[in-house]
Design a protein around this motif. Structure first.
Motif, PDB file in Angstrom:
ATOM      1  N   GLU A  98       0.965  -1.313   0.054  1.00  0.00           N
ATOM      2  CA  GLU A  98      -0.058   0.149  -0.038  1.00  0.00           C
ATOM      3  C   GLU A  98       0.798   1.097  -0.091  1.00  0.00           C
ATOM      4  O   GLU A  98       0.634   2.392  -0.892  1.00  0.00           O
ATOM      5  CB  GLU A  98      -0.852   0.003   1.263  1.00  0.00           C
ATOM      6  N   VAL A  99       2.036   1.232   0.635  1.00  0.00           N
ATOM      7  CA  VAL A  99       2.720   2.540   0.783  1.00  0.00           C
ATOM      8  C   VAL A  99       3.610   2.635  -0.773  1.00  0.00           C
ATOM      9  O   VAL A  99       3.736   3.732  -0.990  1.00  0.00           O
ATOM     10  CB  VAL A  99       3.832   2.213   1.891  1.00  0.00           C
ATOM     11  N   LYS A 100       3.765   1.610  -1.125  1.00  0.00           N
ATOM     12  CA  LYS A 100       4.483   1.976  -2.570  1.00  0.00           C
ATOM     13  C   LYS A 100       3.662   2.419  -3.528  1.00  0.00           C
ATOM     14  O   LYS A 100       4.107   3.070  -4.219  1.00  0.00           O
ATOM     15  CB  LYS A 100       4.810   0.329  -3.092  1.00  0.00           C
ATOM     16  N   LEU A 101       2.391   2.368  -3.421  1.00  0.00           N
ATOM     17  CA  LEU A 101       1.478   2.732  -4.399  1.00  0.00           C
ATOM     18  C   LEU A 101       1.548   4.372  -4.190  1.00  0.00           C
ATOM     19  O   LEU A 101       1.234   5.099  -5.129  1.00  0.00           O
ATOM     20  CB  LEU A 101       0.118   2.586  -4.031  1.00  0.00           C
ATOM     21  N   GLN A 102       2.135   4.910  -2.977  1.00  0.00           N
ATOM     22  CA  GLN A 102       1.986   6.254  -2.748  1.00  0.00           C
ATOM     23  C   GLN A 102       3.330   6.893  -3.007  1.00  0.00           C
ATOM     24  O   GLN A 102       3.487   8.264  -3.055  1.00  0.00           O
ATOM     25  CB  GLN A 102       1.729   6.679  -1.319  1.00  0.00           C
ATOM     26  N   LEU A 103       4.396   6.255  -3.380  1.00  0.00           N
ATOM     27  CA  LEU A 103       5.720   6.684  -3.472  1.00  0.00           C
ATOM     28  C   LEU A 103       6.002   7.059  -5.018  1.00  0.00           C
ATOM     29  O   LEU A 103       5.290   6.629  -5.952  1.00  0.00           O
ATOM     30  CB  LEU A 103       6.713   5.305  -3.056  1.00  0.00           C
ATOM     31  N   LYS A 104       6.974   7.843  -5.217  1.00  0.00           N
ATOM     32  CA  LYS A 104       7.266   8.498  -6.484  1.00  0.00           C
ATOM     33  C   LYS A 104       8.167   7.607  -7.287  1.00  0.00           C
ATOM     34  O   LYS A 104       8.053   7.457  -8.287  1.00  0.00           O
ATOM     35  CB  LYS A 104       8.244  10.260  -6.386  1.00  0.00           C
ATOM     36  N   SER A 105       9.077   6.943  -6.381  1.00  0.00           N
ATOM     37  CA  SER A 105       9.886   5.793  -6.988  1.00  0.00           C
ATOM     38  C   SER A 105       9.760   4.499  -6.209  1.00  0.00           C
ATOM     39  O   SER A 105      10.567   4.249  -5.550  1.00  0.00           O
ATOM     40  CB  SER A 105      11.181   6.415  -7.141  1.00  0.00           C
ATOM     41  N   PRO A 106       8.607   3.739  -6.182  1.00  0.00           N
ATOM     42  CA  PRO A 106       8.484   2.692  -5.450  1.00  0.00           C
ATOM     43  C   PRO A 106       9.619   1.336  -5.756  1.00  0.00           C
ATOM     44  O   PRO A 106      10.053   0.560  -4.902  1.00  0.00           O
ATOM     45  CB  PRO A 106       7.136   2.088  -6.076  1.00  0.00           C
ATOM     46  N   ASP A 134      12.648   3.862   3.102  1.00  0.00           N
ATOM     47  CA  ASP A 134      13.747   4.786   2.401  1.00  0.00           C
ATOM     48  C   ASP A 134      13.546   4.771   1.102  1.00  0.00           C
ATOM     49  O   ASP A 134      13.485   3.402   0.448  1.00  0.00           O
ATOM     50  CB  ASP A 134      15.158   4.404   2.734  1.00  0.00           C
ATOM     51  N   ALA A 135      12.927   5.782   0.337  1.00  0.00           N
ATOM     52  CA  ALA A 135      13.031   5.634  -1.201  1.00  0.00           C
ATOM     53  C   ALA A 135      13.201   7.071  -1.914  1.00  0.00           C
ATOM     54  O   ALA A 135      13.347   8.072  -0.996  1.00  0.00           O
ATOM     55  CB  ALA A 135      11.490   5.326  -1.417  1.00  0.00           C
ATOM     56  N   GLN A 136      13.486   6.990  -2.675  1.00  0.00           N
ATOM     57  CA  GLN A 136      13.879   8.241  -3.803  1.00  0.00           C
ATOM     58  C   GLN A 136      12.557   9.227  -3.841  1.00  0.00           C
ATOM     59  O   GLN A 136      11.519   8.568  -4.164  1.00  0.00           O
ATOM     60  CB  GLN A 136      14.634   8.253  -5.040  1.00  0.00           C
ATOM     61  N   ASN A 137      12.788  10.382  -3.848  1.00  0.00           N
ATOM     62  CA  ASN A 137      11.864  11.315  -4.011  1.00  0.00           C
ATOM     63  C   ASN A 137      11.695  11.736  -5.765  1.00  0.00           C
ATOM     64  O   ASN A 137      12.596  11.242  -6.342  1.00  0.00           O
ATOM     65  CB  ASN A 137      11.489  12.578  -3.038  1.00  0.00           C
ATOM     66  N   SER A 138      11.025  12.788  -6.109  1.00  0.00           N
ATOM     67  CA  SER A 138      11.058  13.094  -7.558  1.00  0.00           C
ATOM     68  C   SER A 138      12.292  13.963  -8.004  1.00  0.00           C
ATOM     69  O   SER A 138      12.664  13.714  -9.257  1.00  0.00           O
ATOM     70  CB  SER A 138       9.971  13.921  -7.633  1.00  0.00           C
ATOM     71  N   PHE A 139      13.209  14.353  -6.932  1.00  0.00           N
ATOM     72  CA  PHE A 139      14.420  14.787  -7.166  1.00  0.00           C
ATOM     73  C   PHE A 139      15.594  13.967  -7.186  1.00  0.00           C
ATOM     74  O   PHE A 139      16.881  14.201  -7.512  1.00  0.00           O
ATOM     75  CB  PHE A 139      14.602  16.150  -6.290  1.00  0.00           C
ATOM     76  N   GLY A 140      15.473  12.549  -6.848  1.00  0.00           N
ATOM     77  CA  GLY A 140      16.340  11.552  -6.785  1.00  0.00           C
ATOM     78  C   GLY A 140      16.972  11.552  -5.403  1.00  0.00           C
ATOM     79  O   GLY A 140      18.007  10.820  -5.231  1.00  0.00           O
ATOM     80  N   ALA A 141      16.767  12.317  -4.563  1.00  0.00           N
ATOM     81  CA  ALA A 141      17.176  12.019  -3.104  1.00  0.00           C
ATOM     82  C   ALA A 141      16.345  11.058  -2.350  1.00  0.00           C
ATOM     83  O   ALA A 141      15.228  10.966  -2.584  1.00  0.00           O
ATOM     84  CB  ALA A 141      17.307  13.540  -2.448  1.00  0.00           C
ATOM     85  N   THR A 142      17.311  10.274  -1.531  1.00  0.00           N
ATOM     86  CA  THR A 142      16.571   9.058  -0.781  1.00  0.00           C
ATOM     87  C   THR A 142      15.974   9.881   0.512  1.00  0.00           C
ATOM     88  O   THR A 142      16.757  10.594   1.209  1.00  0.00           O
ATOM     89  CB  THR A 142      17.650   8.038  -0.580  1.00  0.00           C
TER      90      THR A 142
END
Length: 159
Positions: A92-100, A130-138
């Motif tokens: 469910e959390v993966k569905l909300q991430l920018k870079s799952p 811990d995942a990357q956002n839309s700018f590539g930062a973790t």
């Protein structure tokens, strides 16, 4: 009754029966018309005692084995419930991430991951990813949700 106490009782009865051999064997011959020798009487008492002691010991072993089986089944059921709840929450959390595809989740054994099993077998999960956002930062994102016993995720909150 306690198995050890029952075994001691059986052995005590056998000892009393052997002590009273000189009174019991004539009684068996005269009153019950059983032609039995003292050595035959001794063998019968010994056989009854051995069979009884082994029967009690085996029954006690079976009961303790069943107790452990029930406890083990409950433990396995609890572990499966927790594992399934964590998997459902991760999905469910993966569905909300920018870079799952970059997501690295804490496990249920991580120090910062917490869970609580409710009476209705739903599980409240609190953990992080811990995942990357839309700018590539973790970025570390914490989440909390409730997973019912069917694997449905409710009340997902992230921060």
């Amino acid at each position: 009754m306690n198995a050890q106490l029952l075994i001691k009782f059986i052995i005590g009865l056998a000892i009393i029966a052997l002590i009273l051999t000189n009174k019991i064997v004539p009684y068996l011959r005269d009153k019950l018309f059983m032609n039995i020798s003292k050595s035959g009487y001794f063998r019968i008492i010994l056989a009854i005692t051995v069979v009884s002691v082994f029967g009690v010991a085996f029954n006690n072993y079976q009961e303790s084995k069943q107790k452990y089986t029930v406890a083990d089944n409950e433990k396995v059921k609890k572990e499966r419930l927790i594992r399934n709840a964590f998997e459902a929450s991760k999905n469910e959390v993966k569905l909300q991430l920018k870079s799952p595809s970059t997501a690295k989740f804490a496990t249920e054994f991580d120090d910062k991951s917490k869970y609580k099993i409710n009476d209705d077998e739903s599980v409240i999960i609190q953990s992080y990813v811990d995942a990357q956002n839309s700018f590539g930062a973790t970025i570390r994102t914490h989440f909390r949700c409730t997973v019912d016993k069917y694997g449905n995720v409710n009340d997902l909150a992230t921060w």
